[in-house]
Motif scaffolding. Structure first.
Motif, PDB file in Angstrom:
ATOM      1  N   ALA A  87       0.903  -1.234  -0.252  1.00 10.62           N
ATOM      2  CA  ALA A  87      -0.099   0.133   0.037  1.00 10.62           C
ATOM      3  C   ALA A  87       0.505   1.133  -0.419  1.00 10.62           C
ATOM      4  CB  ALA A  87      -0.849   0.272   0.697  1.00 10.62           C
ATOM      5  N   PHE A  88       1.994   0.785   0.335  1.00 14.49           N
ATOM      6  CA  PHE A  88       2.939   2.502   0.860  1.00 14.49           C
ATOM      7  C   PHE A  88       3.167   2.936  -0.471  1.00 14.49           C
ATOM      8  CE2 PHE A  88       4.918   5.649   2.411  1.00 14.49           C
ATOM      9  CZ  PHE A  88       6.573   5.767   3.205  1.00 14.49           C
ATOM     10  N   TYR A  89       3.969   1.525  -0.988  1.00 12.53           N
ATOM     11  CA  TYR A  89       4.355   1.214  -2.142  1.00 12.53           C
ATOM     12  C   TYR A  89       3.341   1.800  -3.350  1.00 12.53           C
ATOM     13  CZ  TYR A  89       5.833   0.266  -6.961  1.00 12.53           C
ATOM     14  OH  TYR A  89       6.427  -0.281  -8.642  1.00 12.53           O
ATOM     15  N   ILE A  90       2.374   1.578  -3.903  1.00  8.23           N
ATOM     16  CA  ILE A  90       0.983   2.306  -4.773  1.00  8.23           C
ATOM     17  C   ILE A  90       1.156   4.081  -4.387  1.00  8.23           C
ATOM     18  CG2 ILE A  90      -1.180   2.305  -5.661  1.00  8.23           C
ATOM     19  CD1 ILE A  90      -0.620  -0.609  -4.532  1.00  8.23           C
ATOM     20  N   LEU A  91       0.828   4.634  -2.701  1.00  4.53           N
ATOM     21  CA  LEU A  91       0.588   5.567  -2.940  1.00  4.53           C
ATOM     22  C   LEU A  91       1.964   6.256  -2.875  1.00  4.53           C
ATOM     23  CD1 LEU A  91      -1.304   5.181   0.814  1.00  4.53           C
ATOM     24  CD2 LEU A  91      -2.167   6.756  -1.739  1.00  4.53           C
ATOM     25  N   ASN A  92       3.054   6.488  -2.592  1.00  9.82           N
ATOM     26  CA  ASN A  92       4.049   6.996  -2.994  1.00  9.82           C
ATOM     27  C   ASN A  92       4.391   7.158  -4.527  1.00  9.82           C
ATOM     28  OD1 ASN A  92       6.215   7.481  -0.875  1.00  9.82           O
ATOM     29  ND2 ASN A  92       6.593   5.380  -0.712  1.00  9.82           N
ATOM     30  N   LEU A  93       3.842   5.938  -5.133  1.00 13.72           N
ATOM     31  CA  LEU A  93       3.912   5.775  -6.506  1.00 13.72           C
ATOM     32  C   LEU A  93       3.267   7.255  -6.974  1.00 13.72           C
ATOM     33  CD1 LEU A  93       4.623   2.605  -8.691  1.00 13.72           C
ATOM     34  CD2 LEU A  93       5.921   4.454  -8.070  1.00 13.72           C
ATOM     35  N   LYS A  94       1.607   7.819  -6.073  1.00 14.55           N
ATOM     36  CA  LYS A  94       0.801   8.421  -6.866  1.00 14.55           C
ATOM     37  C   LYS A  94      -0.408   7.377  -7.136  1.00 14.55           C
ATOM     38  CE  LYS A  94       3.132  13.212  -7.065  1.00 14.55           C
ATOM     39  NZ  LYS A  94       4.691  12.555  -6.231  1.00 14.55           N
ATOM     40  N   GLY A  95       0.036   6.751  -6.957  1.00 12.54           N
ATOM     41  CA  GLY A  95      -1.185   5.724  -7.126  1.00 12.54           C
ATOM     42  C   GLY A  95      -2.577   5.478  -6.533  1.00 12.54           C
ATOM     43  N   GLY A  96      -4.271   5.135  -6.475  1.00 13.27           N
ATOM     44  CA  GLY A  96      -4.330   5.116  -5.534  1.00 13.27           C
ATOM     45  C   GLY A  96      -4.649   3.323  -5.442  1.00 13.27           C
ATOM     46  N   PHE A  97      -5.929   2.927  -4.304  1.00 12.89           N
ATOM     47  CA  PHE A  97      -5.639   1.504  -3.747  1.00 12.89           C
ATOM     48  C   PHE A  97      -7.516   1.001  -3.161  1.00 12.89           C
ATOM     49  CE2 PHE A  97      -4.740   0.590   0.361  1.00 12.89           C
ATOM     50  CZ  PHE A  97      -3.996   1.673   0.258  1.00 12.89           C
ATOM     51  N   ARG A  98      -7.852   0.513  -3.169  1.00 17.43           N
ATOM     52  CA  ARG A  98      -8.836  -0.255  -2.157  1.00 17.43           C
ATOM     53  C   ARG A  98      -8.807  -1.651  -1.656  1.00 17.43           C
ATOM     54  NH1 ARG A  98     -13.470  -2.779  -2.672  1.00 17.43           N
ATOM     55  NH2 ARG A  98     -13.007  -3.672  -3.898  1.00 17.43           N
ATOM     56  N   SER A 103     -14.973   0.177   1.190  1.00 16.26           N
ATOM     57  CA  SER A 103     -15.736   0.565  -0.120  1.00 16.26           C
ATOM     58  C   SER A 103     -14.775   1.793  -1.060  1.00 16.26           C
ATOM     59  CB  SER A 103     -17.137   0.662   0.330  1.00 16.26           C
ATOM     60  OG  SER A 103     -16.798   1.908   1.170  1.00 16.26           O
ATOM     61  N   ASP A 104     -14.022   2.362   0.226  1.00 16.14           N
ATOM     62  CA  ASP A 104     -13.141   3.516  -0.728  1.00 16.14           C
ATOM     63  C   ASP A 104     -11.895   3.687  -1.241  1.00 16.14           C
ATOM     64  OD1 ASP A 104     -13.183   4.439   2.874  1.00 16.14           O
ATOM     65  OD2 ASP A 104     -15.312   4.035   1.789  1.00 16.14           O
ATOM     66  N   TRP A 105     -11.551   4.212  -1.622  1.00 16.11           N
ATOM     67  CA  TRP A 105     -10.039   4.346  -2.323  1.00 16.11           C
ATOM     68  C   TRP A 105      -8.973   5.405  -1.917  1.00 16.11           C
ATOM     69  CZ3 TRP A 105      -8.286   2.331  -7.219  1.00 16.11           C
ATOM     70  CH2 TRP A 105      -9.287   1.152  -7.380  1.00 16.11           C
ATOM     71  N   VAL A 106      -8.413   4.441  -1.410  1.00 10.40           N
ATOM     72  CA  VAL A 106      -6.529   5.026  -0.536  1.00 10.40           C
ATOM     73  C   VAL A 106      -6.131   6.097  -1.009  1.00 10.40           C
ATOM     74  CG1 VAL A 106      -5.426   5.419   1.110  1.00 10.40           C
ATOM     75  CG2 VAL A 106      -7.359   3.937   1.436  1.00 10.40           C
ATOM     76  N   ARG A 107      -6.301   7.355  -2.061  1.00  5.12           N
ATOM     77  CA  ARG A 107      -4.944   8.106  -2.664  1.00  5.12           C
ATOM     78  C   ARG A 107      -4.711   8.623  -2.322  1.00  5.12           C
ATOM     79  NH1 ARG A 107      -6.741   6.541  -7.992  1.00  5.12           N
ATOM     80  NH2 ARG A 107      -9.175   5.821  -8.130  1.00  5.12           N
ATOM     81  N   PRO A 108      -3.831   9.551  -2.696  1.00  4.98           N
ATOM     82  CA  PRO A 108      -2.561  10.816  -1.906  1.00  4.98           C
ATOM     83  C   PRO A 108      -3.181  11.591  -2.828  1.00  4.98           C
ATOM     84  CG  PRO A 108      -0.731   9.798  -3.976  1.00  4.98           C
ATOM     85  CD  PRO A 108      -2.767   8.699  -3.580  1.00  4.98           C
ATOM     86  N   ASN A 109      -3.459  13.344  -1.919  1.00  9.57           N
ATOM     87  CA  ASN A 109      -4.092  14.082  -2.243  1.00  9.57           C
ATOM     88  C   ASN A 109      -3.484  15.665  -3.624  1.00  9.57           C
ATOM     89  OD1 ASN A 109      -2.058  15.700  -1.273  1.00  9.57           O
ATOM     90  ND2 ASN A 109      -3.295  16.030   0.201  1.00  9.57           N
ATOM     91  N   ALA A 110      -3.960  16.420  -4.112  1.00 13.07           N
ATOM     92  CA  ALA A 110      -3.584  16.501  -4.991  1.00 13.07           C
ATOM     93  C   ALA A 110      -1.368  17.316  -4.948  1.00 13.07           C
ATOM     94  CB  ALA A 110      -4.169  17.884  -5.474  1.00 13.07           C
TER      95      ALA A 110
END
Lengths: 255, 510
Positions: A87-98, A103-110
């Motif tokens: 999860a940390f890896y995907i967020l660092n890439l500026k991607g999102g995951f569920r 039911s909600d997606w975790v994404r970095p903000n703008a």
């Protein structure tokens, strides 16, 4: 007698001056003249060793930053487990995951910042990943190998996704149901032929793949190999020669 | 420059001749024409000649001025074009993929700019008989020898990042057209135990291989006839096939851009110095050191000796002959000097088949236990198939003519038995190529020759040289520049095993 000056032939048109990172245009694109800045830079690079060194270092630096983003998160793995590391890896890439069960997606903000709440859910594995537009690559999959419940993977417009990446997707062969490869400029038929491992695949998006020459034929061949998969974004006629010739033949035979 | 002035003087003479047509013959020995019988009307034709000739003379003058400037390769001695340099540090005999890979890695590992002068000598620039370009182009990790598995894995890694390694500024990116379809080996009752052992070795070395039972095989690939198959081994990653010409050209282009010298010519001999020493038993052993490599120019008798420090024998199928030129293999019986480099060319046929009902996009590189192999080529129902003949039925390797009878009698029955769809297939074309066949144990020979102190050997791969070429190049560059293997320990593939008669056999030869 050996010539003392090394002459480099000027290549066809490309968008930015860097070592072999030019865009993968289709085979039939005509050569366009380089803009003035690129031509000046090319002249300087061909005549001066130090400018050649600077350009090669900048290209090496670009490679290095891309590799750093895809490094293996061993500390997170050891401390929090493989799910949190992925999860940390995907967020660092500026991607999102569920996560599975949520039911909600975790994404970095703008601005690229994200909250670390997902650490509390270290026992939940990731179900859907949206890595569109990120620099995810073959080495980055080391972080996702443990996610055996991954159902959907979106790789829309990822510049680093190539055939080798697709050949490694067999690690999700028992779970992956949706795969979106549209706009990946490096994917070609050689990589698509490795997708037959994904037996559970139900939706595959192959729109705008510039390196695939006969998209319609590839769609037919993939449908033969993956009978339960619905392939989107490609029409059967795409890639065929102009069908105007057929209408001409019909007209003459009617005479 | 004096030529330019005579050229100009000639121009002046011609200009005057066009103005004074009749007395020119009388005045040809003098620079100034005598004033007699002058023509007052020059006429349009003479005027035009004058202008055109002047333009031509000015162009020639400009050309000569350019050649006089530094940076051109004009020299007052009228030397033959394309001669190799008189001195080089490392001469690589053979311009195939292994030779160019070694050249690239040598240039990459030199610490100082222009630290080593590398020369690659290739006798046929069209590569009409080279094993590299006639190869089927497969890469696999399913070997039984760990060294082979590591070499293939390292080469696959190299090819994955090929643009970082071999990308040249302002040139097209390298496109190997790699198809990731994996190899599928089929084993009968006899070979199943060996296959399981190999599977363990391959897994330990890091290859991603899967074992399949006949039922799993039938479920995955329904178009295979699983009769007689006890076990199958399928490669999941880093296996497939690619375009060998692209790899060769990528290595060549990058090496040339890094300053490797290339010469088209044939190595006809070596000049070496010999130094004899006696062993404790009193036998004399002659140690040789190659001083000059004699390179003969194409279609000519001219031979240029190239003074060199190190020679690398990467001549592929002809390496045995090149080694003989250095005196390897000619010596008293039962001595190290009498052991030749056991590499000879073996002809192999490759047939292109068209089968409209053949297997689809998921076709792996199928290798049956009978030795027949088959892979898909393109998307139009074309396939490439071949078979290694038995030891006693080796075809004559004098030329590269194809024997279609071999397909009819030997290949097709085996192929049609394993893949029933191929019962109605058509042979659209075929070609033949040479394996650099190591008659001793069918594995590569890498390393220094014990008696010729500066000849490195990198040959004898018997059909898997192309897939191991990037890693072999790196290994040899480490051997030459670092003095020993650094990343992969390939000392098991040295020349000593041939003298000690300890074969390092590879059980999965195709």
């Amino acid at each position: 007698m050996v010539p003392t000056m090394r002459m480099w032939p000027v290549g066809l048109g490309w968008t930015c001056l860097s070592i072999a990172r030019r865009s993968w245009s289709s085979v039939s694109s005509p050569p366009s003249p380089l803009p003035l800045r690129s031509r000046m830079l090319l002249f300087l690079v061909q005549h001066f060793h130090d400018i050649e060194a600077i350009v090669s270092w900048s290209s090496w630096l670009g490679n290095w930053t891309r590799q750093r983003k895809n490094v293996y998160y061993s500390y997170a793995q050891k401390q929090f487990g493989s799910n949190v590391a992925a999860a940390f890896y995907i967020l660092n890439l500026k991607g999102g995951f569920r996560l599975a069960g949520q039911s909600d997606w975790v994404r970095p903000n703008a601005k690229g910042k994200f909250s670390l709440d997902f650490i509390n859910f270290s026992d939940l594995s990731i179900e859907e990943v949206d890595a569109s537009g990120t620099v995810i690559n073959y080495m980055g999959l080391n972080n996702l190998v443990s996610q055996q419940k991954l159902r959907c993977l979106s790789l829309r417009g990822c510049p680093e996704v190539d055939d080798w990446f697709l050949s490694r997707l067999h690690i999700f062969k028992d779970s992956l149901e949706e795969l979106d490869l549209s706009g990946c400029s490096r994917v070609s038929v050689g990589g698509l032929s490795a997708l037959h491992h994904l037996r559970k695949l139900r939706k595959l998006d192959l729109s705008s793949l510039p390196r695939v020459q006969n998209p319609g034929l590839v769609r037919i061949l993939l449908e033969e190999v993956l009978p339960h998969c619905h392939i989107m974004g490609v029409e059967y006629q795409e890639g065929l020669q102009s069908s105007g010739a057929e209408t001409d033949i019909k007209a003459t035979s009617g005479l | 420059m004096w030529k330019t002035w005579t050229g100009l003087a000639g121009a002046v003479q011609r200009v005057r001749a066009s103005l004074h047509p009749i007395p020119y013959r009388l005045a040809s020995t003098f620079l100034c024409a005598p004033h007699s019988a002058r023509c007052f009307s020059t006429g349009r034709a003479a005027c035009k000649d004058f202008i055109q000739e002047l333009e031509q003379q000015l162009k020639a003058f400009r050309h000569k001025a350019l050649t006089a400037m530094p940076g051109s390769d004009w020299s007052p001695q009228n030397t033959t074009a394309g001669l190799p340099p008189e001195r080089a540090d490392i001469v690589i005999v053979g311009g195939g993929v292994v030779g160019w890979s070694i050249a690239y890695w040598l240039k990459r590992k030199e610490r100082v700019r222009d630290g080593v002068r590398v020369l690659v000598v290739e006798k046929d620039p069209t590569y009409s008989q080279a094993s590299t370009v006639l190869s089927v182009g497969g890469i696999r990790q399913q070997f039984s020898l760990p060294e082979n598995i590591h070499l293939s894995l390292a080469s696959a890694d190299f090819m994955r990042n090929i643009n970082e390694h071999l990308g040249v500024l302002n040139e097209d990116p390298v496109d190997l057209q790699f198809t990731h379809s994996g190899y599928l080996f089929l084993a009968s009752e006899k070979g199943a135990a060996v296959m399981e052992e190999n599977y363990r070795t391959q897994r330990d070395a890091g290859a991603k291989v899967l074992l399949l039972s006949p039922t799993q095989l039938k479920e995955k690939f329904p178009w295979i006839n699983t009769e007689g198959v006890k076990l199958a081994s399928y490669g999941l990653e880093n296996e497939g096939w690619f375009d060998p010409w692209s790899l060769l050209n990528a290595f060549r282009r990058k090496a040339l851009s890094m300053g490797v010298y290339q010469c088209v010519g044939e190595v006809t001999g070596f000049r070496y110095s010999s130094h004899s020493m006696s062993t404790t038993d009193g036998d004399m052993v002659a140690f040789k050191r190659i001083k000059y490599v004699n390179v003969r120019m194409p279609n000519s008798l001219e031979v240029q000796p190239v003074e060199c420090a190190i020679v690398v024998n990467a001549a592929g199928a002809q390496s045995g002959k090149v080694a003989q030129l250095a005196g390897i293999g000619s010596g008293p019986e039962d001595s190290l000097a009498s052991v030749p480099v056991p590499v000879e060319p073996r002809k192999r046929y490759v047939y292109v088949l068209n089968c409209p009902d053949g297997p689809g996009l998921d076709t792996p590189f199928l290798i049956d236990y009978s030795g027949v192999y088959c892979r898909r080529e393109g998307l139009g129902g074309n396939y490439i198939a071949g078979l290694s003949p038995e030891e006693n039925e080796e075809p004559d390797s004098g030329d590269l003519e194809v024997n279609y009878g071999f397909f009819q009698e030997n290949l097709w029955p085996l192929l049609a038995r394993r893949l029933p769809a191929f019962e109605c297939c058509k042979v659209t074309s075929a070609w033949a190529g040479y394996y650099d066949y190591n008659t001793f144990d069918q594995n590569g020979i890498l390393g220094l020759h014990p008696l010729v102190n500066n000849m490195y050997i990198a040959t004898g791969f018997s059909g898997h040289g192309l897939q191991q070429s990037p890693a072999v190049g790196r290994a040899l560059a480490e051997l030459i520049l670092d003095g020993g293997f650094r990343t992969l320990d390939l000392s098991a593939l040295g020349f000593e095993r041939i003298f000690y008669k300890e074969p390092v056999l590879e059980r999965n030869i195709v």
